[in-house]
Motif scaffolding. Structure first.
Motif, PDB file in Angstrom:
ATOM      1  N   GLU A 189       0.760  -1.184   0.003  1.00  0.00           N
ATOM      2  CA  GLU A 189      -0.076   0.018   0.091  1.00  0.00           C
ATOM      3  C   GLU A 189       1.043   1.299   0.060  1.00  0.00           C
ATOM      4  OE1 GLU A 189      -2.523  -0.489   3.343  1.00  0.00           O
ATOM      5  OE2 GLU A 189      -3.977  -2.178   2.172  1.00  0.00           O
ATOM      6  N   ASP A 190       2.013   1.171   0.449  1.00  0.00           N
ATOM      7  CA  ASP A 190       3.111   2.173   0.488  1.00  0.00           C
ATOM      8  C   ASP A 190       3.871   2.075  -0.922  1.00  0.00           C
ATOM      9  OD1 ASP A 190       5.333   3.982   0.518  1.00  0.00           O
ATOM     10  OD2 ASP A 190       5.725   3.209   2.743  1.00  0.00           O
ATOM     11  N   PRO A 191       3.626   3.178  -1.701  1.00  0.00           N
ATOM     12  CA  PRO A 191       4.136   3.318  -3.214  1.00  0.00           C
ATOM     13  C   PRO A 191       5.535   3.155  -3.256  1.00  0.00           C
ATOM     14  CG  PRO A 191       3.214   5.300  -2.874  1.00  0.00           C
ATOM     15  CD  PRO A 191       2.825   4.365  -1.556  1.00  0.00           C
ATOM     16  N   SER A 192       6.340   3.538  -2.163  1.00  0.00           N
ATOM     17  CA  SER A 192       7.869   3.559  -2.173  1.00  0.00           C
ATOM     18  C   SER A 192       8.330   2.060  -1.851  1.00  0.00           C
ATOM     19  CB  SER A 192       8.300   4.204  -0.961  1.00  0.00           C
ATOM     20  OG  SER A 192       8.036   3.755   0.328  1.00  0.00           O
ATOM     21  N   ARG A 204       6.382  -5.987  -7.320  1.00  0.00           N
ATOM     22  CA  ARG A 204       5.204  -5.391  -8.231  1.00  0.00           C
ATOM     23  C   ARG A 204       5.609  -5.691  -9.654  1.00  0.00           C
ATOM     24  NH1 ARG A 204       2.849  -1.245  -5.502  1.00  0.00           N
ATOM     25  NH2 ARG A 204       4.102  -0.228  -3.899  1.00  0.00           N
ATOM     26  N   GLN A 209      12.751   2.279  -5.498  1.00  0.00           N
ATOM     27  CA  GLN A 209      11.912   1.831  -4.542  1.00  0.00           C
ATOM     28  C   GLN A 209      12.696   0.926  -3.479  1.00  0.00           C
ATOM     29  OE1 GLN A 209       9.060  -0.246  -6.982  1.00  0.00           O
ATOM     30  NE2 GLN A 209       7.695   1.167  -6.702  1.00  0.00           N
TER      31      GLN A 209
END
Length: 410
Positions: free
Chosen positions: A160-163, A216, A249
Motif C-alpha cells: 500500500e506504500d508506493p515506495s 510489483r 523503491q
C-alpha cells in the motif's frame, strides 16, 4: 613478519569482534520479532487487499511437499492464485502438482515450462509462470516452504506504500529428523534470517531472499522480466540490487518468517549445499567483505588462536566464544520457530555446523565452479553463470538487457 603470538592475537581480536557483532545481531532479531510499533497486518477492509499471484516452481519431491502445497491452498486471502510450475512430465513433482490442482482448482493451476532460455532452472520456470499470472503482485515462493496466518495480508499491506518495491521474509527452518537437517535449520534461523534482519535494522542494507520474495509486476517488467536473470544463479540477490539501484523503491523485511521444511538431509548433503552457497556468495560481494564476514563464525578463529599460542587466556577466550556462539544460535533458533521444539542435540549441532561452514567458507575463497543439478557451471561476478560444456553455450543471439548487464558488471 607475524610471529605465532602476534597472529594468535589478531585472530583472537577478530573472534572477539565477531562475538560482539553476534550480540548486536541477537538484539536486532529480538527487536524485529517483538516490535509492535508497526502492525503486521493493517486494519483496513480485507476486500481492498491487492491480488497476489504466487509463483511456485517445483523440481523433484521436497520433504512433505503435499503438506507444503496444502498450506498455500488455504491462506484465506480474498484474491490470490498459486501457479505451480514443472519443467516436464518426467519430473517426480508433476503428479503431486496434478493432484493439488485437482483438489484445489479454484486456487491452483499448473504451467509446464516453455523452452529453456537460460542456465538457471528456477528462473526458466519463473519466466513461464510470470507470463501466466493474472495479478499485479508477483510472489516467488519456493516449494519447500510453509507460511503462517496473515502471510499474504502482510505482503499486501506493505505494498500500500508506493515506495515499497519488494517484500522479502526471513527464513526459519523446521521439521528436522536428522542431524543434517538440524544443522540446515539452525543455519537458516541463526545465520541467514538473523543476518538479513540485522543487515536491515543495523546497517540499512537490503538482503532479498528468494524463498519468499514479492515484487510489483511493473518492476519485473522494467527489468525486462525474469529473462534478464536467466543466466544468474543468485537471481534474488541481483533483483534486490536492481531494485535499489534503478527503481528508486525500497525493500521491506517482513516480520513474520516463512518456514523452510527440511526433514531428512544427510550431513554430506548439508555440507555440499553450503560449499556451493559459499561460492555463490563470494561471487556477489567483494573479497574483502567476504573475508570480513567470516568473523560472524568466530569460534574457528578463536580455536586457531588458541592452537597457535596455547595459554590459559587464549583457551579461556575460545571457551567463552563457544558459549556465546552456542547461546546465540540456540536463542535465535527458538525465537524464529515459535511453538517448535528444540532438539536436545541442538548445542552440539551448532559446533559441528560452524566447523563445516568454516571449511565451506574457505573453499568459496578459492573455487569458482559448481556442479548443480547435473551441470558443471562456472560462477562469475554477480553470480553470472557460464558453462564450459559445448552442448549448452550461451547464445550470442540473445543479448542481455542493458540494465541487467550494467548490474552484473557493477
Amino acid at each position: 613478519m607475524f610471529t605465532a603470538h602476534a597472529l594468535s592475537l589478531a585472530l583472537l581480536s577478530a573472534a572477539a569482534l565477531g562475538t560482539l557483532a553476534l550480540c548486536v545481531q541477537l538484539f536486532c532479531v529480538l527487536r524485529h520479532r517483538w516490535d509492535t510499533s508497526e502492525p503486521v497486518t493493517g486494519t483496513g477492509p480485507t476486500e481492498r487487499l491487492s491480488g497476489i499471484s504466487i509463483l511456485k516452481p517445483l523440481c523433484g519431491v521436497d520433504d512433505d511437499l503435499e503438506a507444503n502445497l496444502e498450506c498455500f491452498a488455504t491462506l484465506g486471502h480474498p484474491a490470490y492464485e498459486v501457479i505451480l510450475g514443472v519443467k516436464d512430465t518426467r519430473d517426480p513433482a508433476y503428479p503431486v502438482a496434478l493432484a493439488a490442482v485437482a483438489r484445489w482448482p479454484d486456487v491452483m493451476k499448473l504451467e509446464m515450462q516453455h523452452g529453456e532460455p537460460g542456465l538457471n532452472p528456477k528462473v526458466n520456470q519463473l519466466i513461464t509462470l510470470a507470463a501466466a499470472a493474472r495479478y499485479d503482485l508477483l510472489l516467488i515462493s519456493d516449494s519447500n516452504t510453509r507460511v503462517g496466518p496473515g502471510y499474504l495480508e502482510e505482503i499486501s499491506r506493505a505494498f500500500e506504500d508506493p515506495s515499497v518495491g519488494c517484500v522479502s521474509h526471513p527464513v526459519s527452518g523446521v521439521g528436522e529428523q536428522s542431524l543434517g537437517s538440524l544443522m540446515d535449520n539452525l543455519y537458516l534461523c541463526s545465520t541467514a534470517a538473523a543476518g538479513q534482519i540485522a543487515a536491515k535494522r543495523a546497517a540499512g542494507q537490503d538482503i532479498v531472499v528468494g524463498k519468499s520474495m514479492a515484487l510489483r509486476r511493473e518492476a519485473v517488467e522494467a527489468l525486462d522480466g525474469f529473462y534478464s536473470v536467466r543466466n544468474v544463479l543468485a537471481e534474488d540477490f541481483v533483483i534486490g540490487q536492481w531494485m535499489r539501484r534503478y527503481s528508486g523503491q525500497r525493500a521491506v523485511v517482513a516480520r513474520s518468517p516463512v518456514y523452510n521444511v527440511s526433514q531428512k538431509k544427510s550431513v554430506r548433503t548439508f555440507f555440499q549445499r553450503y560449499v556451493r552457497w559459499s561460492i555463490i556468495h563470494h561471487s556477489c560481494i567483494p573479497t574483502p567483505l567476504y573475508l570480513a564476514q567470516s568473523i560472524l563464525n568466530p569460534l574457528p578463529w578463536a580455536l586457531l588462536s588458541a592452537a597457535l599460542s596455547p595459554s590459559t587466556p587464549t583457551l579461556a577466550m575460545a571457551g567463552g566464544v563457544a558459549v556465546v556462539k552456542g547461546l546465540h544460535d540456540v536463542i535465535v533458533f527458538r525465537i524464529m520457530r515459535p511453538g517448535q521444539k528444540t532438539p536436545w542435540m541442538t548445542l552440539p549441532a551448532v559446533l559441528l555446523k560452524d566447523a563445516l561452514l568454516f571449511v565451506a567458507w574457505a573453499h568459496g575463497l578459492v573455487v569458482r565452479s559448481v556442479n548443480w543439478r547435473g551441470h558443471s557451471l562456472r560462477v562469475m561476478a554477480g553470480s553470472r553463470l557460464v558453462t564450459p560444456s559445448p552442448e549448452r553455450p550461451l547464445s550470442p543471439a540473445l543479448p542481455e538487457p542493458q540494465r541487467a548487464a550494467e548490474l552484473l558488471a557493477g
